[in-house]
Design a protein around this motif. Structure first.
Motif, PDB file in Angstrom:
ATOM      1  N   ALA A 132       0.701  -1.133   0.065  1.00  0.00           N
ATOM      2  CA  ALA A 132       0.184   0.059   0.021  1.00  0.00           C
ATOM      3  C   ALA A 132       0.726   1.342  -0.032  1.00  0.00           C
ATOM      4  CB  ALA A 132      -0.940  -0.012   1.395  1.00  0.00           C
ATOM      5  N   GLY A 133       2.157   1.129   0.617  1.00  0.00           N
ATOM      6  CA  GLY A 133       2.946   2.249   0.800  1.00  0.00           C
ATOM      7  C   GLY A 133       4.042   2.635  -0.592  1.00  0.00           C
ATOM      8  N   VAL A 188       7.382   4.944  -7.998  1.00  0.00           N
ATOM      9  CA  VAL A 188       7.237   3.740  -8.667  1.00  0.00           C
ATOM     10  C   VAL A 188       5.876   3.415  -9.376  1.00  0.00           C
ATOM     11  CG1 VAL A 188       7.348   1.221  -7.825  1.00  0.00           C
ATOM     12  CG2 VAL A 188       8.790   2.936  -6.723  1.00  0.00           C
ATOM     13  N   ARG A 189       4.864   3.848  -8.684  1.00  0.00           N
ATOM     14  CA  ARG A 189       3.611   3.580  -9.536  1.00  0.00           C
ATOM     15  C   ARG A 189       3.682   4.204 -10.860  1.00  0.00           C
ATOM     16  NH1 ARG A 189       1.275   4.536  -4.627  1.00  0.00           N
ATOM     17  NH2 ARG A 189       0.359   6.671  -5.520  1.00  0.00           N
ATOM     18  N   GLY A 190       4.421   5.519 -10.989  1.00  0.00           N
ATOM     19  CA  GLY A 190       4.413   6.322 -12.058  1.00  0.00           C
ATOM     20  C   GLY A 190       5.250   5.454 -13.196  1.00  0.00           C
ATOM     21  N   LEU A 214      -3.945   3.351  -6.949  1.00  0.00           N
ATOM     22  CA  LEU A 214      -4.327   2.609  -5.761  1.00  0.00           C
ATOM     23  C   LEU A 214      -5.342   2.842  -4.870  1.00  0.00           C
ATOM     24  CD1 LEU A 214      -2.529   0.571  -4.594  1.00  0.00           C
ATOM     25  CD2 LEU A 214      -1.274   1.985  -3.174  1.00  0.00           C
ATOM     26  N   VAL A 215      -6.352   2.092  -4.884  1.00  0.00           N
ATOM     27  CA  VAL A 215      -7.409   2.218  -4.406  1.00  0.00           C
ATOM     28  C   VAL A 215      -7.804   1.033  -3.327  1.00  0.00           C
ATOM     29  CG1 VAL A 215     -10.083   2.450  -4.666  1.00  0.00           C
ATOM     30  CG2 VAL A 215      -8.533   3.392  -6.120  1.00  0.00           C
ATOM     31  N   ASP A 216      -7.634   1.177  -1.992  1.00  0.00           N
ATOM     32  CA  ASP A 216      -7.929   0.037  -1.028  1.00  0.00           C
ATOM     33  C   ASP A 216      -6.954  -0.896  -1.288  1.00  0.00           C
ATOM     34  OD1 ASP A 216     -10.082   1.475   0.121  1.00  0.00           O
ATOM     35  OD2 ASP A 216     -11.550   0.555  -1.365  1.00  0.00           O
ATOM     36  N   GLY A 217      -5.514  -0.632  -1.597  1.00  0.00           N
ATOM     37  CA  GLY A 217      -4.599  -1.438  -1.788  1.00  0.00           C
ATOM     38  C   GLY A 217      -4.554  -2.214  -2.919  1.00  0.00           C
ATOM     39  N   ALA A 218      -5.324  -1.921  -3.879  1.00  0.00           N
ATOM     40  CA  ALA A 218      -5.502  -2.559  -5.190  1.00  0.00           C
ATOM     41  C   ALA A 218      -5.195  -1.488  -6.335  1.00  0.00           C
ATOM     42  CB  ALA A 218      -6.587  -3.196  -5.523  1.00  0.00           C
ATOM     43  N   LEU A 219      -4.599  -1.842  -7.544  1.00  0.00           N
ATOM     44  CA  LEU A 219      -4.338  -1.089  -8.785  1.00  0.00           C
ATOM     45  C   LEU A 219      -5.719  -1.197  -9.474  1.00  0.00           C
ATOM     46  CD1 LEU A 219      -0.741  -1.668  -9.470  1.00  0.00           C
ATOM     47  CD2 LEU A 219      -1.421   0.457  -8.517  1.00  0.00           C
ATOM     48  N   ARG A 220      -5.927  -0.116  -9.874  1.00  0.00           N
ATOM     49  CA  ARG A 220      -7.160   0.246 -10.813  1.00  0.00           C
ATOM     50  C   ARG A 220      -6.862   1.321 -12.005  1.00  0.00           C
ATOM     51  NH1 ARG A 220      -8.537  -4.084  -8.928  1.00  0.00           N
ATOM     52  NH2 ARG A 220      -9.952  -4.471  -7.356  1.00  0.00           N
ATOM     53  N   LEU A 221      -7.627   1.147 -12.978  1.00  0.00           N
ATOM     54  CA  LEU A 221      -7.512   2.239 -13.796  1.00  0.00           C
ATOM     55  C   LEU A 221      -8.637   3.097 -13.628  1.00  0.00           C
ATOM     56  CD1 LEU A 221      -7.799   0.060 -17.541  1.00  0.00           C
ATOM     57  CD2 LEU A 221      -5.774   1.401 -16.315  1.00  0.00           C
ATOM     58  N   GLY A 222      -8.189   4.444 -13.212  1.00  0.00           N
ATOM     59  CA  GLY A 222      -9.118   5.383 -13.134  1.00  0.00           C
ATOM     60  C   GLY A 222      -9.753   6.273 -14.011  1.00  0.00           C
TER      61      GLY A 222
END
Length: 120
Positions: free
Chosen positions: A22-23, A28-30, A59-67
């Protein structure tokens, strides 16, 4: 798992995005977001720059999603040719902040569905 097993898995399977802590830093996510092939829609073409609505990786509630899609300006390098043939409303694939090519509506829907499935 051996190193060879890990490399083989990377080459033949999508990463398990749910294993990111989650952190995980935004930088890194970029990087992950830029390397992910994502569907987008051209909204403008002007002066060698495409404006593409593109879903960010969130990152939503610990999960990766397409926004929800947001506008991204993508310069077209000399010789790529996409700026000459793409029009507003065209669906495209984007990888490393570059347009990979035009998608048919079916291809765009499929890429979106496969991306969402791989993020689950």
């Amino acid at each position: 798992m051996t190193e060879v097993d890990g490399i083989t898995a990377i080459l033949h399977e999508e990463p398990d995005w749910t294993q990111l802590p989650a952190g995980t830093p935004a930088q890194v996510r970029g990087v992950l977001e830029r390397c992910l092939v994502r569907p987008g829609r051209v909204t403008a073409v002007a002066d060698g720059v495409l404006t593409v609505d593109l879903p960010p990786l969130e990152l939503v509630d610990g999960a990766l999603r397409l926004g929800a899609p947001t506008a991204m300006s993508i310069p077209t390098a000399s010789g790529e040719g996409f700026g000459d043939i793409l029009l507003p409303g065209d669906d495209v694939a984007v990888h490393w902040e570059r347009v990979c090519g035009r998608l048919s509506p079916t291809q765009a829907r499929t890429l979106t569905a496969v991306t969402r499935r791989n993020l689950d």
